[in-house]
Design an enzyme around this catalytic site. Structure first.
Site, PDB file in Angstrom:
ATOM      1  N   ARG A   1       4.737  -4.092  34.826  1.00 28.73           N
ATOM      2  CA  ARG A   1       5.523  -4.922  35.742  1.00 28.73           C
ATOM      3  C   ARG A   1       6.988  -4.504  35.759  1.00 28.73           C
ATOM      4  O   ARG A   1       7.494  -3.880  34.820  1.00 28.73           O
ATOM      5  CB  ARG A   1       5.453  -6.400  35.362  1.00 28.73           C
ATOM      6  CG  ARG A   1       6.043  -6.761  33.998  1.00 28.73           C
ATOM      7  CD  ARG A   1       7.444  -7.316  34.017  1.00 28.73           C
ATOM      8  NE  ARG A   1       8.003  -7.500  32.697  1.00 28.73           N
ATOM      9  CZ  ARG A   1       8.715  -6.587  32.062  1.00 28.73           C
ATOM     10  NH1 ARG A   1       8.965  -5.418  32.623  1.00 28.73           N
ATOM     11  NH2 ARG A   1       9.200  -6.822  30.852  1.00 28.73           N
TER      12      ARG A   1
ATOM     13  N   GLU B   1      15.810 -12.844  33.551  1.00 20.79           N
ATOM     14  CA  GLU B   1      15.590 -12.117  32.290  1.00 20.79           C
ATOM     15  C   GLU B   1      15.923 -12.990  31.090  1.00 20.79           C
ATOM     16  O   GLU B   1      16.964 -13.654  31.073  1.00 20.79           O
ATOM     17  CB  GLU B   1      16.464 -10.861  32.301  1.00 20.79           C
ATOM     18  CG  GLU B   1      15.795  -9.663  31.700  1.00 20.79           C
ATOM     19  CD  GLU B   1      14.586  -9.208  32.499  1.00 20.79           C
ATOM     20  OE1 GLU B   1      13.455  -9.561  32.094  1.00 20.79           O
ATOM     21  OE2 GLU B   1      14.752  -8.495  33.500  1.00 20.79           O
TER      22      GLU B   1
ATOM     23  N   ASP C   1      11.944 -16.647  30.258  1.00 23.91           N
ATOM     24  CA  ASP C   1      10.554 -17.148  30.154  1.00 23.91           C
ATOM     25  C   ASP C   1      10.333 -17.988  28.896  1.00 23.91           C
ATOM     26  O   ASP C   1       9.705 -19.036  28.943  1.00 23.91           O
ATOM     27  CB  ASP C   1       9.513 -16.025  30.305  1.00 23.91           C
ATOM     28  CG  ASP C   1       9.610 -14.900  29.300  1.00 23.91           C
ATOM     29  OD1 ASP C   1      10.605 -14.848  28.525  1.00 23.91           O
ATOM     30  OD2 ASP C   1       8.696 -14.047  29.271  1.00 23.91           O
TER      31      ASP C   1
ATOM     32  N   GLY D   1       6.912   2.150  26.104  1.00 21.34           N
ATOM     33  CA  GLY D   1       8.225   1.758  25.577  1.00 21.34           C
ATOM     34  C   GLY D   1       9.333   1.824  26.612  1.00 21.34           C
ATOM     35  O   GLY D   1      10.500   1.832  26.267  1.00 21.34           O
TER      36      GLY D   1
ATOM     37  N   SER E   1       6.430  -3.112  30.461  1.00 16.92           N
ATOM     38  CA  SER E   1       5.280  -3.872  29.956  1.00 16.92           C
ATOM     39  C   SER E   1       4.040  -3.037  29.739  1.00 16.92           C
ATOM     40  O   SER E   1       2.934  -3.447  30.100  1.00 16.92           O
ATOM     41  CB  SER E   1       4.924  -5.006  30.912  1.00 16.92           C
ATOM     42  OG  SER E   1       5.732  -6.076  30.686  1.00 16.92           O
ATOM     43  N   SER E   2       4.230  -1.877  29.131  1.00 14.97           N
ATOM     44  CA  SER E   2       3.047  -1.078  28.809  1.00 14.97           C
ATOM     45  C   SER E   2       2.152  -1.848  27.835  1.00 14.97           C
ATOM     46  O   SER E   2       0.923  -1.774  27.923  1.00 14.97           O
ATOM     47  CB  SER E   2       3.454   0.270  28.224  1.00 14.97           C
ATOM     48  OG  SER E   2       4.383   0.087  27.172  1.00 14.97           O
TER      49      SER E   2
ATOM     50  N   ASP F   1       5.134 -11.173  30.979  1.00 10.41           N
ATOM     51  CA  ASP F   1       4.494  -9.866  31.142  1.00 10.41           C
ATOM     52  C   ASP F   1       2.973  -9.980  31.283  1.00 10.41           C
ATOM     53  O   ASP F   1       2.366  -9.353  32.155  1.00 10.41           O
ATOM     54  CB  ASP F   1       4.841  -8.956  29.949  1.00 10.41           C
ATOM     55  CG  ASP F   1       6.333  -8.815  29.758  1.00 10.41           C
ATOM     56  OD1 ASP F   1       7.095  -9.206  30.664  1.00 10.41           O
ATOM     57  OD2 ASP F   1       6.751  -8.314  28.694  1.00 10.41           O
TER      58      ASP F   1
ATOM     59  N   TYR G   1      15.379  -9.403  19.611  1.00  8.70           N
ATOM     60  CA  TYR G   1      14.649 -10.327  20.488  1.00  8.70           C
ATOM     61  C   TYR G   1      14.385 -11.675  19.791  1.00  8.70           C
ATOM     62  O   TYR G   1      14.750 -12.732  20.320  1.00  8.70           O
ATOM     63  CB  TYR G   1      13.346  -9.669  20.969  1.00  8.70           C
ATOM     64  CG  TYR G   1      12.620 -10.426  22.042  1.00  8.70           C
ATOM     65  CD1 TYR G   1      12.816 -10.137  23.384  1.00  8.70           C
ATOM     66  CD2 TYR G   1      11.731 -11.455  21.721  1.00  8.70           C
ATOM     67  CE1 TYR G   1      12.146 -10.843  24.381  1.00  8.70           C
ATOM     68  CE2 TYR G   1      11.062 -12.165  22.706  1.00  8.70           C
ATOM     69  CZ  TYR G   1      11.265 -11.840  24.029  1.00  8.70           C
ATOM     70  OH  TYR G   1      10.603 -12.545  25.007  1.00  8.70           O
TER      71      TYR G   1
HETATM   72  C1  GLA Z   1      10.143  -8.834  27.153  1.00  4.69           C
HETATM   73  C2  GLA Z   1       9.202  -9.997  26.843  1.00  4.69           C
HETATM   74  C3  GLA Z   1       9.164 -10.999  27.996  1.00  4.69           C
HETATM   75  C4  GLA Z   1      10.556 -11.410  28.431  1.00  4.69           C
HETATM   76  C5  GLA Z   1      11.450 -10.185  28.623  1.00  4.69           C
HETATM   77  C6  GLA Z   1      12.880 -10.543  28.904  1.00  4.69           C
HETATM   78  O1  GLA Z   1       9.627  -8.081  28.206  1.00  4.69           O
HETATM   79  O2  GLA Z   1       7.890  -9.527  26.605  1.00  4.69           O
HETATM   80  O3  GLA Z   1       8.383 -12.130  27.641  1.00  4.69           O
HETATM   81  O4  GLA Z   1      11.121 -12.302  27.515  1.00  4.69           O
HETATM   82  O5  GLA Z   1      11.431  -9.325  27.497  1.00  4.69           O
HETATM   83  O6  GLA Z   1      12.981 -11.209  30.114  1.00  4.69           O
END
Ligand code: GLA
Length: 390
Positions: free
Chosen positions: A35, A41, A44, A134, A138-139, A184, A234
């Site tokens: 995606r 950003e 979620d 990476g 969203s791999s 994702d 994160y």
């Molecule tokens: C990563 C996480 C998502 C989201 C984004 C930032 O991709 O997997 O859930 O938090 O960072 O928007």
């Protein structure tokens, strides 16, 4: 595999399957997309709004069930500098799976362990992907959702798509130790061709926003850098957001207004205040951006993208020099509406909304100005996970 289309990726996987297990034929093939997030950003996991698009780039799983109670999986990922084949017995209550090495297998093992139907048969499978690993596209979610979709073919569950996305998210939490939000996995399951999805991560309600204007291009630029900070930063951001919500007596930052936050400034650490300011402003921007896109007001959308980038850079501190350079280079080109980092940050990709007539110029400018080597993908909103013909 990054240069191959989805059907070529599948053909390659089938070829490798036959080579690995001579005399055996795959009976199932599935695909799940990566995606790109247009805006919204780090919202979620704060029960906010996101606006992602499912990509034509997919992870493919081809395989067949077996009667020997053994799961045998081969990855074709060139980047994985680890053993590419994994063989283990079908998990049971007495013998559950646990995370470990190789790293790539954790996403897959997590999905198998948490799968919602059973008992699973053994199976043989090959996994291949053209989602850059990476790269912030969203791999990993595409891998989880592809594996789940494969399991649905050999051992059907009740077909609940929401539970599917949540199970894949759980796999990432428990087996990859990444406390990600739902975006994702959700978009990889639910993506719609020709649409971005405005997802309310509190109610899990979806509003598709058409994205079919042929004069508009979504350009993804891969910085080809990934700073190692991602792993630790994160969860820290997530904790800071929880801390801010708690200090304000709310369940999440979704329930906090900018006025609430300002009023509580004195009781919050300066850094926590800035993190919350990003999230609250980003949720508002995402709602406004979805509306602007609906009205084809691309200049407004682009302005919000740039504000989002600035907020991620200054308040949330998840950008990096390379991403800032890419955004600045894109914004210098006439015909570019907006540009921003996309995904978790600290490297990976930017997303740029640009007039179709200005795409070539934009790519040239970025190549010229960027201190590293970038890779470009123009993309079309695509559908979520699906079964492929063999
Ligand atoms: C990563 C996480 C998502 C989201 C984004 C930032 O991709 O997997 O859930 O938090 O960072 O928007």
């Amino acid at each position: 595999m990054a240069g191959l289309g989805a059907s070529a990726v599948k053909e390659e996987a089938v070829r490798v399957f036959r080579e690995t297990w001579p005399g055996c034929e795959p009976s199932v093939a599935v695909a799940a997309p990566g995606r790109v997030n247009l805006i919204g950003e780090h919202t979620d996991y704060n029960q906010g709004l996101v606006l992602p698009v499912a990509l034509p780039m997919v992870t493919v799983v081809v395989g067949c069930p077996s009667t020997d109670g053994i799961i045998s999986i081969l990855t074709m990922a060139k980047e994985a500098d680890e053993p590419k084949r994994l063989v283990f017995p079908v998990p049971s209550e007495a013998n559950p799976l646990s995370p470990g090495l190789p790293c790539w297998a954790n996403y897959v093992k997590g999905v198998i362990q948490h799968y919602r139907a059973g008992p699973l048969p053994g199976f043989k499978a090959v996994m291949a992907s053209n989602v850059p690993l990476g790269g912030g596209l969203s791999s990993s979610a595409s891998l989880e959702v592809a594996m789940y979709t494969f399991l649905q073919q050999i051992c059907p569950d009740d077909g609940d798509l929401m539970e599917k996305a949540l199970t894949c998210q759980k796999a990432e939490h428990t087996f990859a130790s990444m406390p990600c939000g739902i975006m994702d996995q959700f978009i990889s399951v639910m993506g719609q061709a020709d649409h971005a999805l405005l997802i309310d991560c509190r109610s899990l309600e979806v509003s598709p926003v058409p994205l079919t204007d042929s004069s508009l291009v979504v350009l993804i630029t891969n910085s080809n850098v990934r700073h190692t900070l991602t792993g630790s930063e994160y969860p820290t951001r997530r904790k800071q957001c929880m801390e801010a919500a708690k200090a304000l007596g709310k369940e999440s930052l979704r329930d906090v207004t900018m006025a609430d936050l300002k009023a509580a400034k004195a009781c919050l650490e300066a850094e926590v205040y800035c993190r919350a300011r990003h999230v609250i402003s980003e949720i508002k921007r995402t709602a406004e951006a979805a509306e602007a896109l609906r009205c084809r007001n691309y200049w407004e959308f682009g302005k919000l993208m740039v504000q989002s980038h600035d907020s991620l850079r200054d308040d949330y501190e998840v950008s990096c020099r390379e991403l800032d350079e890419l955004v600045a280079a894109a914004m210098g080109v006439e015909g570019v509406y907006g540009s921003r980092m996309t995904g978790g940050g600290f490297g990976g990709c930017t997303v740029t909304l640009v007039d179709a007539a200005a795409v070539e110029k934009t790519i040239e400018q970025i190549k010229d100005k960027y201190s590293g080597t970038a890779t470009f993908y123009t993309t079309k909103p695509s559908r979520g996970a699906h079964v492929l013909k063999l």
